[in-house]
Motif scaffolding. Structure first.
Motif, PDB file in Angstrom:
ATOM      1  N   ILE A 151       2.113  96.119  20.147  1.00 51.02           N
ATOM      2  CA  ILE A 151       2.745  96.155  18.741  1.00 51.02           C
ATOM      3  C   ILE A 151       3.121  94.646  18.419  1.00 51.02           C
ATOM      4  CG2 ILE A 151       4.441  96.873  17.055  1.00 51.02           C
ATOM      5  CD1 ILE A 151       5.252  99.415  18.973  1.00 51.02           C
ATOM      6  N   THR A 152       2.680  94.404  17.380  1.00 55.77           N
ATOM      7  CA  THR A 152       2.543  92.811  17.420  1.00 55.77           C
ATOM      8  C   THR A 152       3.891  92.512  16.482  1.00 55.77           C
ATOM      9  OG1 THR A 152       1.388  92.790  15.097  1.00 55.77           O
ATOM     10  CG2 THR A 152       0.100  92.789  17.069  1.00 55.77           C
ATOM     11  N   ASN A 153       4.303  91.288  16.183  1.00 59.66           N
ATOM     12  CA  ASN A 153       5.436  90.593  15.695  1.00 59.66           C
ATOM     13  C   ASN A 153       5.215  89.863  14.773  1.00 59.66           C
ATOM     14  OD1 ASN A 153       8.287  89.718  15.327  1.00 59.66           O
ATOM     15  ND2 ASN A 153       7.633  87.916  16.848  1.00 59.66           N
ATOM     16  N   PRO A 154       5.889  89.850  13.386  1.00 56.66           N
ATOM     17  CA  PRO A 154       6.837  90.660  13.122  1.00 56.66           C
ATOM     18  C   PRO A 154       6.189  92.008  12.083  1.00 56.66           C
ATOM     19  CG  PRO A 154       6.759  89.045  11.491  1.00 56.66           C
ATOM     20  CD  PRO A 154       5.652  88.735  12.490  1.00 56.66           C
ATOM     21  N   THR A 155       4.974  91.957  11.913  1.00 56.16           N
ATOM     22  CA  THR A 155       4.507  92.957  10.947  1.00 56.16           C
ATOM     23  C   THR A 155       3.879  94.251  11.678  1.00 56.16           C
ATOM     24  OG1 THR A 155       2.232  91.782  11.002  1.00 56.16           O
ATOM     25  CG2 THR A 155       3.739  91.326   9.240  1.00 56.16           C
ATOM     26  N   LEU A 156       4.202  94.477  12.810  1.00 47.32           N
ATOM     27  CA  LEU A 156       4.050  95.507  13.590  1.00 47.32           C
ATOM     28  C   LEU A 156       2.656  96.492  13.854  1.00 47.32           C
ATOM     29  CD1 LEU A 156       7.651  96.701  12.644  1.00 47.32           C
ATOM     30  CD2 LEU A 156       7.038  95.543  14.549  1.00 47.32           C
ATOM     31  N   ARG A 157       1.558  95.486  13.903  1.00 46.20           N
ATOM     32  CA  ARG A 157       0.356  96.165  13.687  1.00 46.20           C
ATOM     33  C   ARG A 157       0.271  96.703  15.101  1.00 46.20           C
ATOM     34  NH1 ARG A 157      -4.368  94.414  15.708  1.00 46.20           N
ATOM     35  NH2 ARG A 157      -3.457  92.699  16.606  1.00 46.20           N
ATOM     36  N   VAL A 158      -0.233  97.806  15.393  1.00 48.63           N
ATOM     37  CA  VAL A 158      -0.527  98.507  16.336  1.00 48.63           C
ATOM     38  C   VAL A 158      -1.830  98.373  17.232  1.00 48.63           C
ATOM     39  CG1 VAL A 158      -0.411 100.732  17.832  1.00 48.63           C
ATOM     40  CG2 VAL A 158       1.272 100.605  15.874  1.00 48.63           C
ATOM     41  N   GLU A 159      -2.111  97.665  18.269  1.00 49.24           N
ATOM     42  CA  GLU A 159      -3.271  97.449  18.597  1.00 49.24           C
ATOM     43  C   GLU A 159      -4.146  98.521  19.085  1.00 49.24           C
ATOM     44  OE1 GLU A 159      -6.009  95.493  18.690  1.00 49.24           O
ATOM     45  OE2 GLU A 159      -4.632  93.751  19.402  1.00 49.24           O
ATOM     46  N   ASN A 160      -5.492  98.704  18.714  1.00 47.44           N
ATOM     47  CA  ASN A 160      -6.141  99.586  19.337  1.00 47.44           C
ATOM     48  C   ASN A 160      -6.677  99.458  20.952  1.00 47.44           C
ATOM     49  OD1 ASN A 160      -8.396 101.677  20.051  1.00 47.44           O
ATOM     50  ND2 ASN A 160      -9.452 101.210  17.999  1.00 47.44           N
ATOM     51  N   ALA A 342      -1.438  79.734   7.937  1.00 41.45           N
ATOM     52  CA  ALA A 342      -1.317  80.830   9.246  1.00 41.45           C
ATOM     53  C   ALA A 342      -0.192  81.709   8.694  1.00 41.45           C
ATOM     54  CB  ALA A 342      -1.418  80.220  10.371  1.00 41.45           C
ATOM     55  N   GLN A 343       0.885  81.162   8.293  1.00 46.67           N
ATOM     56  CA  GLN A 343       2.009  81.803   8.075  1.00 46.67           C
ATOM     57  C   GLN A 343       1.631  82.918   6.780  1.00 46.67           C
ATOM     58  OE1 GLN A 343       4.673  78.708   6.622  1.00 46.67           O
ATOM     59  NE2 GLN A 343       5.607  78.719   8.643  1.00 46.67           N
ATOM     60  N   GLU A 344       0.905  82.198   5.711  1.00 46.51           N
ATOM     61  CA  GLU A 344       0.385  83.384   4.644  1.00 46.51           C
ATOM     62  C   GLU A 344      -0.666  84.392   5.170  1.00 46.51           C
ATOM     63  OE1 GLU A 344      -1.264  80.479   1.662  1.00 46.51           O
ATOM     64  OE2 GLU A 344       0.626  79.745   1.216  1.00 46.51           O
ATOM     65  N   GLU A 345      -1.467  83.937   6.007  1.00 42.19           N
ATOM     66  CA  GLU A 345      -2.169  84.958   6.489  1.00 42.19           C
ATOM     67  C   GLU A 345      -1.629  86.189   7.292  1.00 42.19           C
ATOM     68  OE1 GLU A 345      -6.194  82.097   7.001  1.00 42.19           O
ATOM     69  OE2 GLU A 345      -5.132  82.812   8.635  1.00 42.19           O
ATOM     70  N   LEU A 346      -0.707  85.687   7.893  1.00 43.15           N
ATOM     71  CA  LEU A 346       0.275  86.858   8.578  1.00 43.15           C
ATOM     72  C   LEU A 346       1.260  87.433   7.926  1.00 43.15           C
ATOM     73  CD1 LEU A 346       0.733  84.709  12.050  1.00 43.15           C
ATOM     74  CD2 LEU A 346      -0.877  86.569  11.583  1.00 43.15           C
ATOM     75  N   GLY A 347       1.300  87.090   6.449  1.00 50.51           N
ATOM     76  CA  GLY A 347       2.266  87.736   5.782  1.00 50.51           C
ATOM     77  C   GLY A 347       3.633  87.267   6.018  1.00 50.51           C
ATOM     78  N   ILE A 348       4.065  86.162   6.489  1.00 54.79           N
ATOM     79  CA  ILE A 348       5.375  85.420   6.524  1.00 54.79           C
ATOM     80  C   ILE A 348       5.856  84.829   5.464  1.00 54.79           C
ATOM     81  CG2 ILE A 348       6.692  84.407   8.523  1.00 54.79           C
ATOM     82  CD1 ILE A 348       4.935  86.255   9.819  1.00 54.79           C
ATOM     83  N   THR A 349       6.576  85.641   4.726  1.00 56.08           N
ATOM     84  CA  THR A 349       7.164  85.047   3.508  1.00 56.08           C
ATOM     85  C   THR A 349       8.473  84.739   3.743  1.00 56.08           C
ATOM     86  OG1 THR A 349       7.575  87.170   2.758  1.00 56.08           O
ATOM     87  CG2 THR A 349       5.350  86.459   2.202  1.00 56.08           C
ATOM     88  N   MET A 350       9.198  84.095   2.456  1.00 57.62           N
ATOM     89  CA  MET A 350      10.627  83.930   2.193  1.00 57.62           C
ATOM     90  C   MET A 350      11.447  85.305   2.559  1.00 57.62           C
ATOM     91  SD  MET A 350      12.524  81.392   2.174  1.00 57.62           S
ATOM     92  CE  MET A 350      14.208  81.026   2.001  1.00 57.62           C
ATOM     93  N   GLY A 351      10.803  86.270   2.096  1.00 63.95           N
ATOM     94  CA  GLY A 351      11.516  87.483   1.653  1.00 63.95           C
ATOM     95  C   GLY A 351      11.274  88.232   2.986  1.00 63.95           C
TER      96      GLY A 351
END
Ligand SMILES: *Cc1c(COP(=O)(O)O)cnc(C)c1O
Length: 376
Positions: A151-160, A342-351
């Motif tokens: 399970i990845t950090n911080p957007t919690l993608r579950v690996e296949n 890379a931050q943008e691609e991973l969805g790491i935003t200010m909020g």
């Protein structure tokens, strides 16, 4: 025996003469011998110990306990999650070899492979494992290892994991999976064919935010190689830290059950909230919860710092997995060093706020977050 029972009755290292209920702490740098026959016995593998950097009953107990829970033949403990990852990688690759790694790895692991290991001549390609065609395209003649997280950090993608194993076998590659977020309570990668499973035991395995430790499990041959790295690099764990971690393990099932259930309930409550843009939680992986991390993205209109200030008993702390609920701000901490793209691609935003959900009462946890949203 069920996981909950094994955790208590298969994890204790038996002492031979004094039958203490709990394994004592062997807080010693070395072990003694009466004569050369006894010393020779050590080298013949009679189960005695020599020197604590090379092996100690408490660190062995931890490695073996996690191996049993992961249903793997062998395990070894080390000074931190990162040193366990390093030992696992070095058991498989050397200078000139190539690793294909997931682009959403834990920040410290990312720096280890793209910084330190690259400096030592190990080549690394980082790709999104959500697209296994990209992973396959990145595999080269000298590729030795596929490395991702369950399970990845911080957007919690579950690996296949099954698909990763399938791909690795096609090219005869070794697989390494970081199972820190899922723990063997939710997921046992070794049973799905993953070769090496690693934990930052600093997190759920220890569970009480009072010890930094790592554990690596896998088959005997790979763990033997990894153990040699830990011994030779001096990244062994201290007996006391190992003992504390084994103490924490006894309640792993109880903690994961409570924390995951709380996390799911919190994620459900916040999903409905109008001040929240997005909730990341692996809802589809279990009605009773799948892991105890919930990541939320606040609407741009919410004052993020005001939100943190309104959280009363929930503190900001750059870690996760303890029994107390805490929050982090990935953009300014764990993912701070990443390039903006890379931050943008991973969805790491200010909020974006990562919540590590604890064992407090469910309604108190939900209240503290909904009230902070109203008051921010
Ligand atoms: C914390 C963490 C690590 C690093 O562990 P340390 O014990 O801090 O060295 C590695 N992987 C994941 C997923 C983590 O959360």
């Amino acid at each position: 025996m069920k996981f909950e029972t094994r955790i208590l009755h298969q994890t204790n290292k038996q002492t031979r003469t004094i039958k203490s209920k709990i394994t004592p702490i062997y807080q010693t740098t070395a072990f003694t011998f009466n004569d050369l026959d006894e010393l020779e016995g050590y080298y013949q593998g009679n189960g005695n110990y020599l020197y604590s950097r090379v092996g100690n009953p408490n660190t062995d107990e931890l490695g073996e306990a996690v191996a049993r829970l992961e249903e793997a033949p062998a395990g070894v403990a080390s000074s931190s999650g990162l040193s366990a990852i390093l030992a696992g990688i070095l058991a498989v690759v050397k200078s000139g070899d190539h690793i294909v790694a997931a682009d959403d790895l834990y920040g410290g692991s990312f720096h280890l492979i793209t910084g330190e290991l690259a400096d030592l001549g190990v080549e690394v390609t980082v790709v999104p494992f959500s697209d296994l065609e990209k992973v396959e395209a990145a595999i080269q003649k000298h590729t030795k290892l596929l490395y991702t997280e369950s399970i990845t950090n911080p957007t919690l993608r579950v690996e296949n994991l099954e698909a990763v194993v399938h791909l690795a076998r096609k090219y005869s590659l070794t697989t390494l999976v970081d199972n820190t977020f899922a723990t063997p309570y939710h997921c046992k990668p070794y049973t799905k064919g993953i070769d090496l499973v690693v934990h930052s035991a600093t997190k759920y395995i220890g569970g009480h935010s009072d010890v930094t430790a790592g554990v690596l499990v896998g088959n005997e041959a790979l763990i033997e190689k990894a153990t040699a790295k830990i011994v030779n690099l001096g990244t062994n764990l201290s007996p006391f830290e190992a003992w504390l971690t084994c103490r924490g393990i006894k309640t792993l099932a109880l903690r994961m059950k409570a924390q995951s259930a709380n996390a799911r309930k919190l994620a459900e409550a916040l999903r409905e909230h109008s001040f929240i843009k997005q909730v990341y939680y692996p809802f589809e992986h279990g009605e009773d919860g799948y892991g105890a991390i919930v990541t939320i993205e606040l609407q741009e209109t919410v004052d993020i710092n005001g939100f943190f200030r309104q959280l009363s008993w929930v503190k900001i702390a750059p870690t996760l997995a303890g029994v107390q609920t805490i929050v982090t701000h990935p953009l300014t901490t764990s993912h701070r060093a990443l390039p903006k793209k890379a931050q943008e691609e991973l969805g790491i935003t200010m909020g974006l706020v990562r919540i590590s959900v604890g064992i407090e009462a469910e309604e108190d946890i939900i209240n503290v977050f909904t009230q902070a949203l109203e008051n921010a």
